[in-house]
Write a protein that holds these residues in place. Structure first.
Motif, PDB file in Angstrom:
ATOM      1  N   SER A  37     -50.146  44.771 -14.143  1.00  0.00           N
ATOM      2  CA  SER A  37     -50.274  43.587 -15.103  1.00  0.00           C
ATOM      3  C   SER A  37     -49.544  43.943 -16.249  1.00  0.00           C
ATOM      4  O   SER A  37     -49.095  43.073 -16.894  1.00  0.00           O
ATOM      5  CB  SER A  37     -52.003  43.470 -15.348  1.00  0.00           C
ATOM      6  OG  SER A  37     -52.491  43.118 -14.047  1.00  0.00           O
ATOM      7  N   ILE A  38     -49.824  45.248 -17.046  1.00  0.00           N
ATOM      8  CA  ILE A  38     -48.983  45.502 -18.141  1.00  0.00           C
ATOM      9  C   ILE A  38     -47.561  45.570 -18.023  1.00  0.00           C
ATOM     10  O   ILE A  38     -46.902  44.865 -18.488  1.00  0.00           O
ATOM     11  CB  ILE A  38     -49.640  47.045 -18.603  1.00  0.00           C
ATOM     12  CG1 ILE A  38     -50.983  46.925 -19.118  1.00  0.00           C
ATOM     13  CG2 ILE A  38     -48.382  47.206 -19.865  1.00  0.00           C
ATOM     14  CD1 ILE A  38     -51.449  48.326 -19.441  1.00  0.00           C
ATOM     15  N   VAL A  39     -47.047  46.099 -16.999  1.00  0.00           N
ATOM     16  CA  VAL A  39     -45.663  45.793 -16.358  1.00  0.00           C
ATOM     17  C   VAL A  39     -45.193  44.435 -16.315  1.00  0.00           C
ATOM     18  O   VAL A  39     -44.271  43.974 -17.001  1.00  0.00           O
ATOM     19  CB  VAL A  39     -45.396  46.452 -15.184  1.00  0.00           C
ATOM     20  CG1 VAL A  39     -43.804  46.229 -14.546  1.00  0.00           C
ATOM     21  CG2 VAL A  39     -45.417  47.997 -15.245  1.00  0.00           C
ATOM     22  N   ALA A  40     -46.109  43.577 -15.954  1.00  0.00           N
ATOM     23  CA  ALA A  40     -45.761  42.056 -15.834  1.00  0.00           C
ATOM     24  C   ALA A  40     -45.724  41.542 -17.046  1.00  0.00           C
ATOM     25  O   ALA A  40     -44.919  40.530 -17.503  1.00  0.00           O
ATOM     26  CB  ALA A  40     -46.999  41.432 -15.130  1.00  0.00           C
ATOM     27  N   VAL A  41     -46.537  42.021 -18.134  1.00  0.00           N
ATOM     28  CA  VAL A  41     -46.300  41.404 -19.497  1.00  0.00           C
ATOM     29  C   VAL A  41     -45.023  41.602 -20.085  1.00  0.00           C
ATOM     30  O   VAL A  41     -44.333  40.896 -20.575  1.00  0.00           O
ATOM     31  CB  VAL A  41     -47.465  41.822 -20.320  1.00  0.00           C
ATOM     32  CG1 VAL A  41     -47.185  41.298 -21.927  1.00  0.00           C
ATOM     33  CG2 VAL A  41     -48.684  41.547 -19.817  1.00  0.00           C
ATOM     34  N   TYR A  42     -44.417  42.747 -19.927  1.00  0.00           N
ATOM     35  CA  TYR A  42     -43.073  43.298 -20.528  1.00  0.00           C
ATOM     36  C   TYR A  42     -41.919  42.638 -19.496  1.00  0.00           C
ATOM     37  O   TYR A  42     -41.162  42.007 -20.002  1.00  0.00           O
ATOM     38  CB  TYR A  42     -43.006  44.776 -20.332  1.00  0.00           C
ATOM     39  CG  TYR A  42     -43.829  45.319 -21.686  1.00  0.00           C
ATOM     40  CD1 TYR A  42     -43.272  45.548 -22.761  1.00  0.00           C
ATOM     41  CD2 TYR A  42     -44.948  45.932 -21.280  1.00  0.00           C
ATOM     42  CE1 TYR A  42     -43.919  45.964 -23.971  1.00  0.00           C
ATOM     43  CE2 TYR A  42     -45.866  46.638 -22.158  1.00  0.00           C
ATOM     44  CZ  TYR A  42     -45.170  46.504 -23.601  1.00  0.00           C
ATOM     45  OH  TYR A  42     -45.775  47.222 -24.679  1.00  0.00           O
ATOM     46  N   ALA A  43     -42.095  42.641 -18.284  1.00  0.00           N
ATOM     47  CA  ALA A  43     -41.425  41.899 -17.524  1.00  0.00           C
ATOM     48  C   ALA A  43     -41.163  40.495 -17.736  1.00  0.00           C
ATOM     49  O   ALA A  43     -39.983  40.017 -17.579  1.00  0.00           O
ATOM     50  CB  ALA A  43     -41.506  42.180 -15.830  1.00  0.00           C
ATOM     51  N   ALA A  44     -42.137  39.901 -17.950  1.00  0.00           N
ATOM     52  CA  ALA A  44     -42.014  38.293 -18.215  1.00  0.00           C
ATOM     53  C   ALA A  44     -41.053  38.239 -19.376  1.00  0.00           C
ATOM     54  O   ALA A  44     -40.595  37.135 -19.468  1.00  0.00           O
ATOM     55  CB  ALA A  44     -43.464  37.911 -18.611  1.00  0.00           C
ATOM     56  N   ASN A  45     -40.739  39.076 -20.247  1.00  0.00           N
ATOM     57  CA  ASN A  45     -39.952  39.072 -21.456  1.00  0.00           C
ATOM     58  C   ASN A  45     -38.356  39.240 -20.912  1.00  0.00           C
ATOM     59  O   ASN A  45     -37.520  39.175 -21.761  1.00  0.00           O
ATOM     60  CB  ASN A  45     -40.189  39.626 -22.674  1.00  0.00           C
ATOM     61  CG  ASN A  45     -41.477  39.217 -23.022  1.00  0.00           C
ATOM     62  OD1 ASN A  45     -41.708  37.969 -23.252  1.00  0.00           O
ATOM     63  ND2 ASN A  45     -42.281  40.324 -23.369  1.00  0.00           N
ATOM     64  N   LEU A  46     -38.095  39.615 -19.910  1.00  0.00           N
ATOM     65  CA  LEU A  46     -36.799  39.856 -19.339  1.00  0.00           C
ATOM     66  C   LEU A  46     -36.160  38.718 -19.215  1.00  0.00           C
ATOM     67  O   LEU A  46     -34.868  38.526 -18.622  1.00  0.00           O
ATOM     68  CB  LEU A  46     -36.954  40.756 -17.860  1.00  0.00           C
ATOM     69  CG  LEU A  46     -37.581  42.212 -18.173  1.00  0.00           C
ATOM     70  CD1 LEU A  46     -37.598  42.834 -16.701  1.00  0.00           C
ATOM     71  CD2 LEU A  46     -36.492  43.022 -18.965  1.00  0.00           C
ATOM     72  N   GLY A  47     -36.796  37.420 -18.907  1.00  0.00           N
ATOM     73  CA  GLY A  47     -36.026  36.318 -18.824  1.00  0.00           C
ATOM     74  C   GLY A  47     -35.353  36.291 -17.106  1.00  0.00           C
ATOM     75  O   GLY A  47     -36.108  36.459 -16.303  1.00  0.00           O
ATOM     76  N   SER A  48     -34.231  35.623 -16.989  1.00  0.00           N
ATOM     77  CA  SER A  48     -33.707  35.483 -15.655  1.00  0.00           C
ATOM     78  C   SER A  48     -33.419  37.109 -15.085  1.00  0.00           C
ATOM     79  O   SER A  48     -33.050  37.292 -14.000  1.00  0.00           O
ATOM     80  CB  SER A  48     -32.396  34.777 -15.919  1.00  0.00           C
ATOM     81  OG  SER A  48     -32.955  33.618 -16.208  1.00  0.00           O
TER      82      SER A  48
END
Lengths: 42, 565
Positions: B469-480
């Motif tokens: 879930s923490i990785v997801a929060v950061y990954a969400a900012n990767l855009g496309s």
């Protein structure tokens, strides 16, 4: 260590008709997809 | 979204968590927690295998592909039935006979502990990161489409999944997957029915498909042999075969599903379910996207399906440019609708010349619409700096939330949640298994009680839930860039597959050969991916072959110090 551990498993003859059915179904599905696209002029 | 739809989504989440927690009684020992005491029926295992493979990004991405690119993505799955047969004949019985918990445990039986540990660590690394992306990708889309906070959406997907997976173990994963698969199929079917009913008067399904076919949306099979083309018959059949062999045979998130089956044949039958159903199911999901395309020929679609990016452009210095494009787009849509209706009318008359002429006119109008969308996409990329931007994944959720009736919206959003949660649950369950069985119990604490390992297993599952879930929060900012990361995991499959081919395919392979073969295969994949533009599906073939060749050469030069035969 044996190769593979405990030797090769017994062949499963009861599964053979299922495998053949899978291949037949896949062939039919691919043909249907191809025919579908040809019919609708893709 | 209407309050009734929110209630449906909320009720679904509560029901799934409750149902998962009901399964905790079967998780009183490590074998029950991770493998359900190898007791599950083939049909339940078959459904969990399919639910694990179908993530939310598969569901919304595939419908989006159908809308924007047509049905050719279906070729990606052509190797799957063959892979299932090969695995049923080879690895599945070996895994059962060796009574392993993880696929990598088998590598120690055949080679040595180093090969097992390296393979398991590769899995933990790639899957640990990818599980975060599997949460992030649908969370970004749902938060934008529903106007919901992104972090809360991630928590809404990750927390319930972690809770039932942590306490219920594989029993909870399997039985919730069964229900989630039903929700997914019902949701997609309901969307298809709604789309068919939503076509305007005088336009039948055949007419809609005919017009979509003219726009190139129904091309399913491309027989060209082009290594740079991602989806062709050959890349799907050969590259896809290696990918599916690697995914279903060497990825613990799938291997663990069929290890829970009550017999070898039950495990084999569970794989046969995917072999029979997967291609038709994916074709149906792609067809849903094609029908969305046909639907929007007669209704006004947004120029871009991602409202956040659109707002950014409208607030930028180039807003006037975007507004002008939008005006052009509306005019192009009107012309396209007239051309589509003309094509339908010509088809109903049955005059071949008139049909050909009307279809040609429609194709020209469609190209006009596509060109404006491409200009708008370029504008978004320039303004936002997101050079990989595409709105394909937003098409289906936008259609659902803006065009479908109250109630159905909630059902289909619940189906998207179901697709996300079913995949994540299997990932958490398998990450925990590999961590505890291949690392903790094998290297760190080798002599503890079953009760101790069970307690650790639950804690590790919880850890992976929080971590992803923490990785997801950061990954969400990767855009496309998420899309790129999502494909990253497939870089490992070919190499892992190569090691298993060495294990069961030849007597001569030795432990040093397997270890260095794996290293060599990974290096080959990285080199080829960095220096060529071949489709990523072929990288699976490269990895497997490189591992096999390097492994055999090293095995001849450097025989094992222990008896391998």
């Amino acid at each position: 260590m044996t190769f593979p551990p405990d030797g090769f498993p017994e062949p499963g003859p009861s599964m053979t008709p299922t495998y053949v059915a899978v291949l037949v179904v896949e062939a039919v599905v691919l043909l249907a997809l191809w025919g579908f696209s040809q019919y609708f002029g893709a | 979204m209407h309050i009734i739809d929110w209630l449906i989504v909320g009720a679904y989440l509560v029901w799934i968590v409750y149902d998962g927690l009901r399964r905790t009684t079967g998780a009183s020992a490590v074998e029950g927690y991770f493998l359900a005491n190898r007791s599950l029926p083939w049909w339940a295992v078959g459904l969990t295998v399919m639910a694990t493979q179908m993530s939310a990004i598969t569901l919304v991405g595939t419908t989006g592909q159908g809308y924007a690119d047509g049905m050719r993505f279906v070729q990606f799955y052509f190797g799957l039935p063959l892979a299932m047969i090969i695995l049923s004949l080879t690895l599945v019985p070996f895994f059962y006979r060796a009574k392993v918990y993880t696929a990598y445990e088998y590598l120690e039986h055949r080679f040595d502990v180093r090969t097992r540990t390296l393979a398991s660590l590769l899995f933990l690394l790639s899957r640990g990161l990818q599980a975060g992306v599997i949460i992030a990708a649908p969370a970004v889309i749902l938060s934008i489409v529903l106007g919901f906070d992104l972090t809360l959406t991630i928590v809404g997907i990750g927390l319930p999944t972690t809770i039932y997976t942590m306490f219920g173990g594989v029993q909870a994963v399997t039985w919730t997957d069964v229900k989630q698969m039903v929700v997914i199929v019902v949701g997609v079917s309901a969307a298809v029915v709604s789309l068919v009913l939503g076509l305007p008067d005088g336009v039948g399904v055949g007419d809609a498909l005919s017009v979509a076919g003219a726009a190139g949306r129904l091309g399913t099979i491309d027989f060209r042999f082009d290594l740079n083309e991602t989806y062709t018959f050959w890349s799907g059949l050969i590259g896809g075969l290696f990918l599916m062999l690697g995914y279903f045979g060497c990825d613990q998130s799938q291997v663990q599903r069929y290890l829970t089956a009550k017999s070898v044949d039950a495990g084999r039958h569970s794989l046969m379910m995917s072999a029979f159903v997967k291609i038709p199911l994916q074709a149906l999901i792609l067809l849903t996207g094609v029908l969305v395309f046909a639907f929007y020929l007669f209704q006004t679609p947004p120029m871009l399906f991602n409202p956040v990016h659109e707002s950014e452009v409208r607030a930028s210095a180039r807003a006037a440019e975007y507004t002008a494009l939008d005006a052009e787009f509306q005019a192009a849509l009107e012309a396209r609708e007239v051309a589509a209706r003309d094509a339908v009318a010509a088809r109903s008359i049955g005059d071949a010349t008139a049909v050909a002429s009307a279809r040609a006119a429609f194709v020209e109008r469609q190209q006009g619409v596509t060109a404006i969308r491409e200009q708008a996409t370029s504008l978004v990329r320039e303004v936002t700096g997101d050079t990989l931007y595409t709105d394909v994944n937003y098409v289906f959720p936008t259609f659902v939330t803006t065009q479908l009736p109250v109630g159905l919206v909630g059902l289909i959003i619940a189906a998207i949640f179901a697709a996300a949660m079913s995949s994540i649950a299997a990932e958490l369950n398998s990450l925990s298994t590999a961590t505890v069985i291949d690392v903790y119990r094998r290297h760190l604490r080798t002599d503890a009680t079953d009760r101790h390992y069970l307690r650790v297993s639950k804690m590790v599952t919880g850890f992976w839930g929080v971590f992803t879930s923490i990785v997801a929060v950061y990954a969400a900012n990767l855009g496309s860039l998420i899309e790129v990361v999502n494909r990253f995991g497939s870089f490992f499959y070919g190499s892992l597959l190569g090691v298993f081919i060495l294990a069961v395919g030849t007597r001569r392979a030795t432990a040093p050969g397997a270890l260095w073969g794996l290293v060599g295969g990974m290096a080959a994949v990285i080199y080829v991916a960095a220096t060529s533009s071949i489709s990523y599906l072929w990288l699976n073939v490269v990895g497997a072959l490189a591992v096999f060749v390097v492994g055999m050469v090293v095995s001849f030069i450097w025989p094992s110090t222990t008896a391998d035969l």
